[in-house]
Enzyme design. Structure first.
Site, PDB file in Angstrom:
ATOM      1  N   HIS A 203     -65.354  11.480  18.913  1.00  0.00           N
ATOM      2  CA  HIS A 203     -66.587  11.178  19.640  1.00  0.00           C
ATOM      3  C   HIS A 203     -67.004   9.710  19.476  1.00  0.00           C
ATOM      4  O   HIS A 203     -68.088   9.316  19.925  1.00  0.00           O
ATOM      5  CB  HIS A 203     -67.688  12.111  19.106  1.00  0.00           C
ATOM      6  CG  HIS A 203     -68.917  12.194  19.932  1.00  0.00           C
ATOM      7  ND1 HIS A 203     -70.162  11.852  19.458  1.00  0.00           N
ATOM      8  CD2 HIS A 203     -69.114  12.589  21.217  1.00  0.00           C
ATOM      9  CE1 HIS A 203     -71.068  12.033  20.388  1.00  0.00           C
ATOM     10  NE2 HIS A 203     -70.469  12.484  21.477  1.00  0.00           N
ATOM     11  N   LYS A 205     -67.341   5.625  19.846  1.00  0.00           N
ATOM     12  CA  LYS A 205     -67.363   4.660  20.946  1.00  0.00           C
ATOM     13  C   LYS A 205     -67.293   3.272  20.307  1.00  0.00           C
ATOM     14  O   LYS A 205     -68.292   2.751  19.795  1.00  0.00           O
ATOM     15  CB  LYS A 205     -68.639   4.797  21.777  1.00  0.00           C
ATOM     16  CG  LYS A 205     -68.863   6.210  22.361  1.00  0.00           C
ATOM     17  CD  LYS A 205     -69.913   6.935  21.591  1.00  0.00           C
ATOM     18  CE  LYS A 205     -70.452   8.161  22.291  1.00  0.00           C
ATOM     19  NZ  LYS A 205     -69.596   9.323  22.264  1.00  0.00           N
ATOM     20  N   ASP A 210     -60.816  -9.365  19.852  1.00  0.00           N
ATOM     21  CA  ASP A 210     -60.187 -10.436  19.068  1.00  0.00           C
ATOM     22  C   ASP A 210     -60.528 -10.374  17.586  1.00  0.00           C
ATOM     23  O   ASP A 210     -60.425 -11.375  16.874  1.00  0.00           O
ATOM     24  CB  ASP A 210     -60.580 -11.810  19.623  1.00  0.00           C
ATOM     25  CG  ASP A 210     -59.944 -12.105  20.972  1.00  0.00           C
ATOM     26  OD1 ASP A 210     -58.891 -11.494  21.270  1.00  0.00           O
ATOM     27  OD2 ASP A 210     -60.488 -12.922  21.732  1.00  0.00           O
ATOM     28  N   HIS A 376     -80.133  10.161  25.324  1.00  0.00           N
ATOM     29  CA  HIS A 376     -78.825  10.406  24.723  1.00  0.00           C
ATOM     30  C   HIS A 376     -78.584   9.524  23.501  1.00  0.00           C
ATOM     31  O   HIS A 376     -77.554   9.637  22.845  1.00  0.00           O
ATOM     32  CB  HIS A 376     -77.733  10.150  25.775  1.00  0.00           C
ATOM     33  CG  HIS A 376     -76.345  10.520  25.360  1.00  0.00           C
ATOM     34  ND1 HIS A 376     -75.399   9.582  24.991  1.00  0.00           N
ATOM     35  CD2 HIS A 376     -75.727  11.731  25.258  1.00  0.00           C
ATOM     36  CE1 HIS A 376     -74.266  10.187  24.689  1.00  0.00           C
ATOM     37  NE2 HIS A 376     -74.436  11.492  24.832  1.00  0.00           N
ATOM     38  N   LYS A 378     -78.559   7.771  19.802  1.00  0.00           N
ATOM     39  CA  LYS A 378     -78.470   8.267  18.435  1.00  0.00           C
ATOM     40  C   LYS A 378     -78.891   7.112  17.521  1.00  0.00           C
ATOM     41  O   LYS A 378     -78.078   6.270  17.118  1.00  0.00           O
ATOM     42  CB  LYS A 378     -77.039   8.699  18.089  1.00  0.00           C
ATOM     43  CG  LYS A 378     -76.433   9.714  19.098  1.00  0.00           C
ATOM     44  CD  LYS A 378     -75.657   9.030  20.176  1.00  0.00           C
ATOM     45  CE  LYS A 378     -74.744   9.933  20.987  1.00  0.00           C
ATOM     46  NZ  LYS A 378     -75.281  11.124  21.560  1.00  0.00           N
ATOM     47  N   ASP A 383     -88.278   3.038   7.404  1.00  0.00           N
ATOM     48  CA  ASP A 383     -89.252   2.051   6.945  1.00  0.00           C
ATOM     49  C   ASP A 383     -89.229   0.815   7.834  1.00  0.00           C
ATOM     50  O   ASP A 383     -89.142   0.932   9.046  1.00  0.00           O
ATOM     51  CB  ASP A 383     -89.019   1.738   5.468  1.00  0.00           C
ATOM     52  CG  ASP A 383     -89.255   2.963   4.583  1.00  0.00           C
ATOM     53  OD1 ASP A 383     -89.925   3.905   5.040  1.00  0.00           O
ATOM     54  OD2 ASP A 383     -88.750   2.989   3.450  1.00  0.00           O
TER      55      ASP A 383
END
Length: 458
Positions: A203, A205, A210, A376, A378, A383
């Protein structure tokens, strides 16, 4: 003769069911999953042996061997100034926070992909690209063309996609990339057998350019991530760009997966020099870990909070450890907020999430439903100095079934940007009240409780 043959087949299936149930008893990761598999394999092997073959196997010997060989050898890890509350996460990952980063918060699809495409266009040596989903649509074809152009310019381009997440990706999309010099492969946890394993998906991404800049977050390659596909549009998501030493950690994470699939490492670059002031710890988690790293990440982040912990997730299906951590945070006076969708993309998950939201609300957690479209992202804010952006959802699939990656940042300026972003999100949200559950029709409430039975698979 025919009846005898049928009887023999049934007997064989039940023997195989007993053997499979014994395997499930020994190797299934959760008690709930163990009970479910053992019962159905013993009672209905005719219907469940084949699904168990594709869903139940959870051993990663080959992957583990490759992965552990590549793990950094930095034990014991010493916490620096301000890092003590996250010492458990450093020990779990086997590496410290890297110092010296320049970061860019990328809010939503347009900003994210404009930054990624600009970086791809500047690549001179290597491109490492990994997404859970590639679609053959407007954004997907734009990505395809960008990768082909760099490959034609002599850049080494390596692409990983998840075979299940990208199940509808047509063969000609992949073949066009290969014909143009792009090395592209689907991810599988078993190189030689069971390549159609439906659980244990990759899952992550990750884009590394470089070896000096990287991107990580929640967006995949598809028009819906640009907010172009109703009814979930506009799509709310977050990514980030990293420049500095932690890029090497993301490069190595990609390399682990690439070497497992291909048998050879991708082109690698040395760790880049410091390029700023932020400290970054790369959190890699997955079912090959000895512990449930995804769940422990949330528990550690919640326990680290002294003043506030703000979370945003598309799927709010916390396990018992995360639920307990949230309750304890409320009891010690922490401002605990969770941003979740108002619209479902998976109805079973949404039903279970609604019930979990009701229980969290009773424990003192404040929950908000994002109104404009589907959320969507995450993201975690702890703090005033710590924030995380990545791919880990707050559900069992991310906790124990998927390979995930998140960047945990210690930097007041970056945390302030995340705070401003989340305040804007909360301003566009409706706070959840107890009547959401209590006033729901009886059958809908029953459906919520039934959906919760599937928590280990959601």
């Amino acid at each position: 003769m025919t009846l005898s043959l049928i009887g023999s087949v049934i007997l064989l299936l039940h023997v195989l069911g007993v053997l499979a149930a014994a395997h499930a008893l020994m190797y299934t990761r959760t008690p709930q999953g163990t009970i479910a598999w053992v019962l159905v394999l013993l009672l209905l092997p005719e219907l469940t042996l084949l699904p168990y073959l594709f869903l139940g196997a959870s051993r990663f010997r080959g992957y583990l061997h490759t992965h552990h060989r590549a793990l950094p050898r930095e034990h014991p890890v010493t916490a620096g100034d301000g890092e003590g509350r996250y010492a458990a996460l450093m020990a779990m990952q086997g590496r410290p926070f890297r110092a010296g980063h320049r970061l860019r918060l990328l809010i939503d699809g347009d900003a994210t992909f404009e930054a990624i495409f600009a970086a791809i266009a500047e690549a001179r040596h290597t491109l490492l690209v990994q997404f859970f989903i590639f679609h053959d649509d407007g954004l997907g074809r734009r990505m395809q063309q960008a990768l082909l152009e760099r490959a034609a310019a002599g850049v080494r381009v390596c692409v990983l996609y998840d075979g299940v997440g990208s199940h509808d990706l047509p063969r000609h999309y992949v073949e066009t990339l290969r014909a143009g010099g792009v090395a592209i492969h689907p991810f599988a946890t078993h190189r030689w057998r069971n390549r159609f394993q439906l659980n244990f998906r990759n899952h992550r991404k990750i884009v590394v350019v470089d070896g000096v800049r990287a991107f990580i977050g929640g967006l995949n390659v598809g028009d819906e991530y640009l907010g172009l596909k109703p009814p979930l549009a506009p799509w709310r998501d977050t990514h980030m760009e990293i420049r500095g030493p932690a890029v090497a950690d993301l490069q190595q994470l990609f390399a682990d997966d690439w070497q497992w699939i291909t048998g050879a490492p991708p082109p690698l670059h040395p760790s880049p020099a410091a390029d700023g002031d932020a400290r970054v710890l790369t959190i890699a988690s997955g079912p090959a870990d000895a512990q449930e790293t995804g769940s422990l990440f949330f528990v550690a982040a919640i326990n680290a909070a002294r003043r506030r912990i703000w979370l945003t997730t598309p799927y709010f299906v916390p396990d018992s450890a995360v639920r307990a951590a949230l309750r304890l945070a409320v009891l010690r006076g922490v401002d605990v907020r969770v941003l979740i969708p108002a619209r479902p993309d998976h109805r079973t998950v949404f039903l279970a999430s609604t019930l979990h939201a009701h229980h969290a609300l009773r424990a003192g957690v404040r929950l908000f439903r994002y109104q404009p479209g589907f959320v969507h992202q995450k993201v975690v804010l702890v703090d005033d100095e710590c924030a995380a952006v990545g791919s880990i959802n707050l559900d069992s699939r991310s906790f124990r079934l998927n390979f995930e990656a998140t960047a945990l940042v210690l930097d007041r300026d970056f945390a302030a940007q995340v705070e401003a972003m989340l305040r804007a999100d909360f301003a566009r949200s409706r706070e959840v009240e107890s009547r959401e559950y209590l006033d729901a029709p009886y059958l809908r409430r029953v459906a919520m409780h039934v959906a919760r039975l599937f928590d280990p698979l959601l």
